[in-house]
Enzyme design. Structure first.
Site, short mmCIF file in Angstrom:
data_model
loop_
_atom_site.label_atom_id
_atom_site.label_comp_id
_atom_site.label_asym_id
_atom_site.label_seq_id
_atom_site.Cartn_x
_atom_site.Cartn_y
_atom_site.Cartn_z
N LYS A 57 0.82 -1.21 0.00
CA LYS A 57 0.00 0.00 0.00
C LYS A 57 0.86 1.26 0.00
O LYS A 57 0.62 2.19 -0.77
CB LYS A 57 -0.93 0.01 1.22
CG LYS A 57 -1.87 -1.20 1.30
CD LYS A 57 -2.83 -1.11 2.48
CE LYS A 57 -2.15 -1.08 3.84
NZ LYS A 57 -1.37 -2.30 4.17
N ARG A 63 -9.41 0.20 9.46
CA ARG A 63 -8.88 -1.10 9.83
C ARG A 63 -9.87 -1.93 10.63
O ARG A 63 -9.57 -3.06 10.99
CB ARG A 63 -7.62 -0.92 10.68
CG ARG A 63 -6.33 -0.99 9.87
CD ARG A 63 -5.19 -0.72 10.83
NE ARG A 63 -3.95 -1.36 10.49
CZ ARG A 63 -3.00 -0.80 9.74
NH1 ARG A 63 -3.19 0.37 9.19
NH2 ARG A 63 -1.87 -1.43 9.53
N ARG A 98 11.50 -5.48 5.03
CA ARG A 98 11.23 -4.06 4.73
C ARG A 98 12.22 -3.16 5.47
O ARG A 98 12.55 -3.40 6.63
CB ARG A 98 9.81 -3.69 5.15
CG ARG A 98 9.56 -2.19 5.04
CD ARG A 98 8.10 -1.83 5.01
NE ARG A 98 7.37 -2.21 6.20
CZ ARG A 98 6.04 -2.11 6.33
NH1 ARG A 98 5.32 -1.65 5.33
NH2 ARG A 98 5.45 -2.49 7.44
N ARG A 123 11.60 -1.02 11.01
CA ARG A 123 10.58 -0.63 11.98
C ARG A 123 10.52 -1.63 13.12
O ARG A 123 10.65 -2.83 12.90
CB ARG A 123 9.21 -0.57 11.29
CG ARG A 123 8.93 0.75 10.64
CD ARG A 123 7.77 0.69 9.69
NE ARG A 123 6.56 0.05 10.26
CZ ARG A 123 5.38 0.03 9.63
NH1 ARG A 123 5.26 0.61 8.45
NH2 ARG A 123 4.36 -0.57 10.17
N ARG A 158 0.38 -8.71 13.89
CA ARG A 158 -0.32 -7.79 12.97
C ARG A 158 -1.16 -8.56 11.96
O ARG A 158 -2.24 -8.11 11.59
CB ARG A 158 0.70 -6.90 12.26
CG ARG A 158 1.23 -5.81 13.18
CD ARG A 158 2.55 -5.29 12.72
NE ARG A 158 2.44 -4.56 11.46
CZ ARG A 158 3.44 -4.41 10.61
NH1 ARG A 158 4.61 -4.97 10.86
NH2 ARG A 158 3.27 -3.72 9.51
P1 ADP Z 1 1.47 -1.46 7.56
O1 ADP Z 1 1.51 -0.47 6.44
O2 ADP Z 1 2.67 -2.30 7.64
O3 ADP Z 1 0.19 -2.22 7.62
P2 ADP Z 1 0.96 0.85 9.14
O4 ADP Z 1 2.12 1.73 8.97
O5 ADP Z 1 -0.26 1.12 8.33
O6 ADP Z 1 1.46 -0.63 8.90
O7 ADP Z 1 0.50 0.80 10.65
C1 ADP Z 1 1.43 0.60 11.70
C2 ADP Z 1 0.70 0.53 13.03
O8 ADP Z 1 0.02 1.77 13.27
C3 ADP Z 1 -0.41 -0.52 13.11
O9 ADP Z 1 0.09 -1.80 13.42
C4 ADP Z 1 -1.29 0.07 14.23
O10 ADP Z 1 -0.69 -0.11 15.49
C5 ADP Z 1 -1.23 1.56 13.91
N1 ADP Z 1 -2.32 1.95 12.99
C6 ADP Z 1 -2.19 2.40 11.71
N2 ADP Z 1 -3.39 2.66 11.16
C7 ADP Z 1 -4.31 2.37 12.12
C8 ADP Z 1 -5.74 2.41 12.16
N3 ADP Z 1 -6.47 2.81 11.11
N4 ADP Z 1 -6.34 2.03 13.31
C9 ADP Z 1 -5.64 1.64 14.37
N5 ADP Z 1 -4.30 1.55 14.40
C10 ADP Z 1 -3.63 1.92 13.29
P1 ADP Z 2 2.20 -1.79 3.25
O1 ADP Z 2 2.22 -0.29 3.20
O2 ADP Z 2 0.97 -2.36 2.59
O3 ADP Z 2 2.43 -2.35 4.59
P2 ADP Z 2 4.75 -1.62 1.78
O4 ADP Z 2 4.43 -0.79 0.57
O5 ADP Z 2 5.51 -0.99 2.86
O6 ADP Z 2 3.39 -2.32 2.33
O7 ADP Z 2 5.51 -2.93 1.27
C1 ADP Z 2 6.01 -3.89 2.21
C2 ADP Z 2 7.39 -4.35 1.78
O8 ADP Z 2 7.28 -5.14 0.59
C3 ADP Z 2 8.36 -3.22 1.44
O9 ADP Z 2 9.64 -3.62 1.87
C4 ADP Z 2 8.28 -3.11 -0.08
O10 ADP Z 2 9.53 -2.68 -0.62
C5 ADP Z 2 7.99 -4.55 -0.49
N1 ADP Z 2 7.09 -4.65 -1.66
C6 ADP Z 2 6.02 -3.87 -1.95
N2 ADP Z 2 5.40 -4.28 -3.09
C7 ADP Z 2 6.10 -5.36 -3.53
C8 ADP Z 2 5.97 -6.25 -4.66
N3 ADP Z 2 4.99 -6.10 -5.57
N4 ADP Z 2 6.86 -7.25 -4.77
C9 ADP Z 2 7.86 -7.41 -3.85
N5 ADP Z 2 8.04 -6.62 -2.77
C10 ADP Z 2 7.18 -5.60 -2.61
#
Ligand code: ADP
Ligand code: ADP
Ligand code: ZN
Length: 214
Positions: free
Chosen positions: A15, A91, A125, A158, A169
């Site tokens: 995302k 979420r 990541r 992270r 998660r």
């Molecule tokens: P990822 O992109 O890997 O899913 P995020 O960066 O979106 O992780 O979120 C990291 C953390 O921030 C989540 O595990 C949660 O603790 C918090 N968080 C993010 N968005 C929300 C939300 N909409 N509601 C509740 N907690 C959130």
């Molecule tokens: P999210 O925001 O949904 O948690 P990220 O965009 O941070 O996900 O992507 C998670 C990890 O996977 C990052 O390290 C990113 O570089 C990698 N990644 C994202 N898209 C792809 C893909 N299509 N193929 C392989 N690795 C990917």
């Protein structure tokens, strides 16, 4: 008016990575609760009488930050945006209902990726400590190891991308966020994209999808 895009999917689906592409291509604002909360990890929320006193204590465990905190962040960001890609919210179903009262959406995209691939993506990541850009030790390497291509900042892992928090998660996702995807799935604006393709493959599908409403 720029498009209003909702990007759904599990942690590690891509995302954040694809949101950067949408920002460059369509001029939308990236509204991401994850980044907003990371910038406010130490904020004092003790007066809400919840389990923990700061957002960071929930985040490092891979748990959801309470709705009141998150809803306020999104409401504020959406009112000032001319077109957006919303990433990381809603979420749970309560947040999805809250979003209905804030804005309408032009397109709702769900990125689907299998669990094994998600674990590999999350544990590999690396993120820029300065600008938040995402990289991967294998799948998306910067030009110089440990250094952000975009701003020269240091790349770090992270806290919640360690294996134990990752598993938690993914469980939180299955329990709270999968029902949200189900909730949107019969909408006219809903599109599912195979997020397990290459970065370029996912982007090609996503760009074509948003082009139709932009
Ligand atoms: P990822 O992109 O890997 O899913 P995020 O960066 O979106 O992780 O979120 C990291 C953390 O921030 C989540 O595990 C949660 O603790 C918090 N968080 C993010 N968005 C929300 C939300 N909409 N509601 C509740 N907690 C959130
Ligand atoms: P999210 O925001 O949904 O948690 P990220 O965009 O941070 O996900 O992507 C998670 C990890 O996977 C990052 O390290 C990113 O570089 C990698 N990644 C994202 N898209 C792809 C893909 N299509 N193929 C392989 N690795 C990917
Ligand atoms: Zn950077």
């Amino acid at each position: 008016m720029n498009p209003k895009i909702l990007l759904l999917g599990p942690p590690g689906a891509g995302k954040g990575t694809q949101s950067s592409n949408l920002v460059s291509e369509f001029g939308v604002e990236h509204v991401t609760t994850g980044d907003a909360l990371r910038a406010n990890k130490e904020m004092d929320i003790s007066d809400l009488g919840l389990e923990y006193d700061t957002p960071g204590e929930y985040m490092d465990r891979g748990e959801l930050v309470p709705d009141d905190v998150v809803n306020a962040i999104v409401e504020k960001a959406l009112t000032s945006a001319d077109g957006f890609v919303l990433d990381g919210y809603p979420r749970n179903l309560d947040q999805a209902e809250e979003l209905e009262s804030m804005t309408d959406l032009d397109v709702i995209v769900s990125l689907s990726v299998s669990e094994d691939e998600l674990v590999d993506r999350l544990t590999g990541r690396r993120v820029c400590s300065e600008c938040g850009e995402n990289y991967h030790v294998e799948f998306d390497q910067p030009e110089e190891a440990g250094v952000c291509d975009a701003c020269g900042g240091e790349l770090i892992q992270r806290e919640d991308d360690r294996e134990e928090a990752v598993r938690n998660r993914l469980e939180v996702f299955a329990e709270n966020t999968e029902p949200v995807i189900e909730y949107y799935s019969d909408r006219e604006e809903f599109v599912e994209i195979d997020g397990e393709q290459s970065l370029e493959g996912v982007w090609a599908d996503l760009q074509a999808t948003v082009d139709e409403v932009a």
